[in-house]
Write an enzyme that holds these catalytic residues in place. Structure first.
Site, PDB file in Angstrom:
ATOM      1  N   CYS A  58       2.545   6.745   4.837  1.00 17.73           N
ATOM      2  CA  CYS A  58       2.363   5.948   3.619  1.00 17.73           C
ATOM      3  C   CYS A  58       2.628   4.481   3.937  1.00 17.73           C
ATOM      4  O   CYS A  58       3.724   4.104   4.360  1.00 17.73           O
ATOM      5  CB  CYS A  58       3.312   6.438   2.530  1.00 17.73           C
ATOM      6  SG  CYS A  58       3.329   5.357   1.087  1.00 17.73           S
TER       7      CYS A  58
ATOM      8  N   ASP B 177       0.275  -9.443  -2.305  1.00 18.74           N
ATOM      9  CA  ASP B 177      -0.889  -8.620  -1.981  1.00 18.74           C
ATOM     10  C   ASP B 177      -1.697  -9.304  -0.877  1.00 18.74           C
ATOM     11  O   ASP B 177      -1.850 -10.527  -0.863  1.00 18.74           O
ATOM     12  CB  ASP B 177      -1.757  -8.423  -3.237  1.00 18.74           C
ATOM     13  CG  ASP B 177      -2.743  -7.278  -3.084  1.00 18.74           C
ATOM     14  OD1 ASP B 177      -2.582  -6.257  -3.785  1.00 18.74           O
ATOM     15  OD2 ASP B 177      -3.667  -7.403  -2.257  1.00 18.74           O
TER      16      ASP B 177
ATOM     17  N   HIS C 131       9.440   6.906  -2.378  1.00 22.22           N
ATOM     18  CA  HIS C 131       8.041   7.263  -2.598  1.00 22.22           C
ATOM     19  C   HIS C 131       7.841   8.007  -3.913  1.00 22.22           C
ATOM     20  O   HIS C 131       8.421   9.072  -4.127  1.00 22.22           O
ATOM     21  CB  HIS C 131       7.534   8.125  -1.439  1.00 22.22           C
ATOM     22  CG  HIS C 131       6.066   8.417  -1.517  1.00 22.22           C
ATOM     23  ND1 HIS C 131       5.115   7.575  -0.987  1.00 22.22           N
ATOM     24  CD2 HIS C 131       5.382   9.429  -2.103  1.00 22.22           C
ATOM     25  CE1 HIS C 131       3.909   8.071  -1.222  1.00 22.22           C
ATOM     26  NE2 HIS C 131       4.040   9.199  -1.897  1.00 22.22           N
TER      27      HIS C 131
ATOM     28  N   GLY D  45      -9.196   3.655  -9.339  1.00 27.51           N
ATOM     29  CA  GLY D  45      -9.242   2.753  -8.198  1.00 27.51           C
ATOM     30  C   GLY D  45      -7.947   2.652  -7.422  1.00 27.51           C
ATOM     31  O   GLY D  45      -7.734   1.684  -6.686  1.00 27.51           O
TER      32      GLY D  45
ATOM     33  N   HIS E  16       2.521   1.450  -7.446  1.00 30.09           N
ATOM     34  CA  HIS E  16       2.734   0.006  -7.352  1.00 30.09           C
ATOM     35  C   HIS E  16       2.183  -0.651  -8.607  1.00 30.09           C
ATOM     36  O   HIS E  16       1.204  -0.186  -9.193  1.00 30.09           O
ATOM     37  CB  HIS E  16       2.068  -0.580  -6.101  1.00 30.09           C
ATOM     38  CG  HIS E  16       0.648  -0.174  -5.922  1.00 30.09           C
ATOM     39  ND1 HIS E  16       0.280   1.049  -5.416  1.00 30.09           N
ATOM     40  CD2 HIS E  16      -0.513  -0.823  -6.209  1.00 30.09           C
ATOM     41  CE1 HIS E  16      -1.042   1.143  -5.394  1.00 30.09           C
ATOM     42  NE2 HIS E  16      -1.548   0.021  -5.866  1.00 30.09           N
TER      43      HIS E  16
ATOM     44  N   HIS F 274       0.686  -4.189  -9.950  1.00 31.06           N
ATOM     45  CA  HIS F 274       0.126  -5.494  -9.610  1.00 31.06           C
ATOM     46  C   HIS F 274       0.635  -6.499 -10.640  1.00 31.06           C
ATOM     47  O   HIS F 274       0.418  -6.313 -11.849  1.00 31.06           O
ATOM     48  CB  HIS F 274      -1.400  -5.471  -9.681  1.00 31.06           C
ATOM     49  CG  HIS F 274      -2.074  -4.495  -8.758  1.00 31.06           C
ATOM     50  ND1 HIS F 274      -2.681  -4.885  -7.582  1.00 31.06           N
ATOM     51  CD2 HIS F 274      -2.247  -3.148  -8.833  1.00 31.06           C
ATOM     52  CE1 HIS F 274      -3.214  -3.821  -6.984  1.00 31.06           C
ATOM     53  NE2 HIS F 274      -2.965  -2.757  -7.722  1.00 31.06           N
TER      54      HIS F 274
HETATM   55  P1  AMP Z   1      -4.650  -0.191  -5.616  1.00 33.84           P
HETATM   56  O1  AMP Z   1      -6.120  -0.349  -5.375  1.00 33.84           O
HETATM   57  O2  AMP Z   1      -4.231  -0.332  -7.043  1.00 33.84           O
HETATM   58  O3  AMP Z   1      -4.122   1.075  -4.964  1.00 33.84           O
HETATM   59  O4  AMP Z   1      -3.971  -1.425  -4.909  1.00 33.84           O
HETATM   60  C1  AMP Z   1      -3.636  -1.441  -3.559  1.00 33.84           C
HETATM   61  C2  AMP Z   1      -3.383  -2.868  -3.208  1.00 33.84           C
HETATM   62  O5  AMP Z   1      -2.648  -2.906  -2.001  1.00 33.84           O
HETATM   63  C3  AMP Z   1      -4.640  -3.709  -2.987  1.00 33.84           C
HETATM   64  O6  AMP Z   1      -4.638  -4.817  -3.885  1.00 33.84           O
HETATM   65  C4  AMP Z   1      -4.533  -4.140  -1.525  1.00 33.84           C
HETATM   66  O7  AMP Z   1      -5.009  -5.466  -1.337  1.00 33.84           O
HETATM   67  C5  AMP Z   1      -3.049  -4.047  -1.277  1.00 33.84           C
HETATM   68  N1  AMP Z   1      -2.624  -3.821   0.091  1.00 33.84           N
HETATM   69  C6  AMP Z   1      -3.051  -2.857   0.931  1.00 33.84           C
HETATM   70  N2  AMP Z   1      -2.406  -2.923   2.098  1.00 33.84           N
HETATM   71  C7  AMP Z   1      -1.520  -3.957   1.989  1.00 33.84           C
HETATM   72  C8  AMP Z   1      -0.557  -4.538   2.865  1.00 33.84           C
HETATM   73  N3  AMP Z   1      -0.347  -4.059   4.115  1.00 33.84           N
HETATM   74  N4  AMP Z   1       0.158  -5.600   2.419  1.00 33.84           N
HETATM   75  C9  AMP Z   1      -0.052  -6.083   1.184  1.00 33.84           C
HETATM   76  N5  AMP Z   1      -0.936  -5.567   0.311  1.00 33.84           N
HETATM   77  C10 AMP Z   1      -1.676  -4.529   0.716  1.00 33.84           C
HETATM   78 ZN    ZN Z   2       5.227   5.831   0.088  1.00 28.17          ZN
END
Ligand code: AMP
Ligand code: ZN
Length: 112
Positions: free
Chosen positions: A3, A29, A45, A91, A98, A100
């Protein structure tokens, strides 16, 4: 477990942290959708919002306290948006819950 957000929480993968305490981490992000785009996660988690239950919900309320603090500390005075994508059709690409936290522009509703 493979993860990516657990790995960020335990330091295996780097991130630009904006807030951290014992149970919650916030970091920028990688692909910002607003001038400020911060992800706020529980360190432990939880796969998605569909997995919140009485046993793990305390950290979720704490996350919203953290969001208010980050917003205050960063002067998100004009407003901000908090988004949680839950499941594939919404999405959700990373299966570690998480939130945003986005600010610095106007947002439309219901999308974008
Ligand atoms: P979601 O589509 O809601 O699952 O959002 C996942 C978010 O994680 C997206 O906005 C990605 O840009 C962000 N993301 C993925 N990998 C990383 C990372 N290593 N560091 C920071 N953000 C990430
Ligand atoms: Zn996790």
């Amino acid at each position: 477990m493979d993860c990516i957000f657990c790995k960020i929480a335990n330091g295996e993968i780097p991130a630009t942290k904006v807030y951290e305490d014992d149970t919650v981490l916030a970091f920028n992000d990688l692909e910002p959708q607003a001038p400020s785009h911060i992800l706020v996660i529980p360190k432990a988690h939880i796969a998605s919002a569909a997995d919140i239950a009485p046993e793990n919900s305390a950290v979720i309320s704490h996350i919203f306290e953290v969001i208010a603090k980050i917003a205050k500390d960063n002067n998100f005075n004009d407003g901000f948006r908090v988004v949680n994508n839950c499941g594939d059709s919404a999405g959700q690409t990373v299966k570690h819950i998480h939130f945003h936290l986005m600010a610095g522009r106007d947002f439309t509703w219901p999308a974008g």
